[in-house]
Design a protein around this motif. Sequence first.
Motif, PDB file in Angstrom:
ATOM      1  N   SER A 397      33.919  34.699  40.029  1.00  0.00           N
ATOM      2  CA  SER A 397      33.554  35.477  38.834  1.00  0.00           C
ATOM      3  C   SER A 397      34.239  36.855  38.818  1.00  0.00           C
ATOM      4  N   LEU A 398      34.703  37.282  39.976  1.00  0.00           N
ATOM      5  CA  LEU A 398      35.383  38.585  40.064  1.00  0.00           C
ATOM      6  C   LEU A 398      36.784  38.536  39.448  1.00  0.00           C
ATOM      7  N   LYS A 399      37.341  37.334  39.400  1.00  0.00           N
ATOM      8  CA  LYS A 399      38.697  37.133  38.860  1.00  0.00           C
ATOM      9  C   LYS A 399      39.692  38.118  39.486  1.00  0.00           C
ATOM     10  N   ALA A 400      39.723  38.104  40.806  1.00  0.00           N
ATOM     11  CA  ALA A 400      40.572  39.058  41.528  1.00  0.00           C
ATOM     12  C   ALA A 400      42.041  38.902  41.145  1.00  0.00           C
ATOM     13  N   GLY A 401      42.531  37.661  41.139  1.00  0.00           N
ATOM     14  CA  GLY A 401      43.943  37.434  40.806  1.00  0.00           C
ATOM     15  C   GLY A 401      44.281  37.954  39.414  1.00  0.00           C
ATOM     16  N   PRO A 402      43.534  37.519  38.376  1.00  0.00           N
ATOM     17  CA  PRO A 402      43.816  38.039  37.026  1.00  0.00           C
ATOM     18  C   PRO A 402      43.711  39.564  36.945  1.00  0.00           C
ATOM     19  N   ARG A 416      52.111  36.239  38.014  1.00  0.00           N
ATOM     20  CA  ARG A 416      51.137  35.284  37.489  1.00  0.00           C
ATOM     21  C   ARG A 416      50.063  35.038  38.521  1.00  0.00           C
ATOM     22  N   ALA A 417      48.833  34.845  38.052  1.00  0.00           N
ATOM     23  CA  ALA A 417      47.748  34.496  38.970  1.00  0.00           C
ATOM     24  C   ALA A 417      47.372  33.040  38.748  1.00  0.00           C
TER      25      ALA A 417
END
Length: 454
Positions: A397-402, A416-417
Amino acid sequence: MGDHISNSAGDVAAHMHSFTNLATHAQVGPFTITKGDGIFVEDDRGNRYLEGVSGLWCATLGFSNARLAKAGSDALYEMPYYHTFNGRSNPAAIKLAEKLLSIAPVAMSKVFFANSGSEANDSAVKLVWYYHNAIGKPDKKKIIARRNAYHGVTVAAASLSGLVSNHRDFDLPLSNILHTDCPHHFRYAEPGESEEAFATRLADNLEAMILREGPETVAAFFAEPVMGAGGVIPPPATYFEKVQKVLAKYDVLLIADEVVCGYGRTGEMFGSTTYGIKPDMLVTAKGLSSAYAPISAVMINEKIYSAVAQNSGNIGVFGHGFTYSGHPVSCAIALETLNIYEDEDIVGRVKALTPQFQAGIHAYEGRKYVGEVRGVGLLGAIELYADPASRRSFEPSLKAGPQLVEIGLTQGLIVRALGDVIVFCPPLIITSEELDDLFARFERTMALFEEKMG
Ligand SMILES: Cc1ncc(COP(=O)(O)O)c(C=O)c1O
């Protein structure tokens, strides 16, 4: 600014996107790219970005190649369209097919053209089935691909793909397409297991699956030399050697999906050469035209082609092909792309830049949130973890890559993630100075990301 607002409103009102959260798109709006030069692109607000992923791993010659623009324009004036049904042809399609056979990594007999990687993979699947009917083995139809593979989104290609989001609620995969292990050593090896031992275990698992299913029912194995959209996963040492032994033992065809790896990306013209793969069919797209026109190609060996041709004679037609197969404009652009690869010694360029690029990404090993760095040639990935030491991933839910990708945009960098895997796949025309620039932008991005994550 005015343009930006009208672009956004128009996009939200009228345009359904690929691989996008459609529910949130109306709030977020589009990121609209309006022009490009070399390895840079510019958005509709005038911001400039170094394109670190070549679009979708495809714009190998960057975003302003004049030779490709001229090849397309000349072709449009000369003869904008003709088809390849009923034996019709055009000079560009003929020359391109000849050229592809001359650079194929193993002896191939014919080239079939389609418009996308997905269509090419669907065509290859249909050829596998048609071939086995042709040789009197109608029960030999199952196809094995790998978890985390990405082969595209049409019905068969999405079934080959081993990614949940490509299957879920699309009623896929097809029941006769199976998935074996993902060859990601870092993630799936047992503690202390070497790459070679891991490869042996995976080849043994593949053999067990073939025996379980019945070798007389297993037709083909599809594999990307380096897995792309599944997270940039180069094969562990000895993997393809061992897998190919198993396939040969049970007379299972091998199809190499070189949609990402083809045309220099891994430091050889084809990933099959890099990893000693000897495919029966080879699928390419993307770099085939540097993405300047939609085109894909399936190279087919003589064993398959001759059986397919004979069967089509019995039936009266080979009942497969697309309106735009061998499109003269796409073929002219692809042919010029291949000429440029030769003229600019693209493979030599990649080989020369590989040490700098690989050192650039591997410099992130040991950083606070970096778990694994991997890559080959001018393809690489940095996988983010909340705690690399214990291999604890970030909460999804943290969406670290994005989040890192968003920070990159503020630094004029597009990466790109794929989940928390950050992908680098720069245009193959990138220079050494531009690689320094890429990593300077990425360093600022990573520092800001680390600051944000605490
Ligand atoms: C390895 C591989 N195969 C197939 C495809 C599908 O290609 P397309 O999007 O042109 O259908 C892709 C696209 O990223 C890919 O990476």
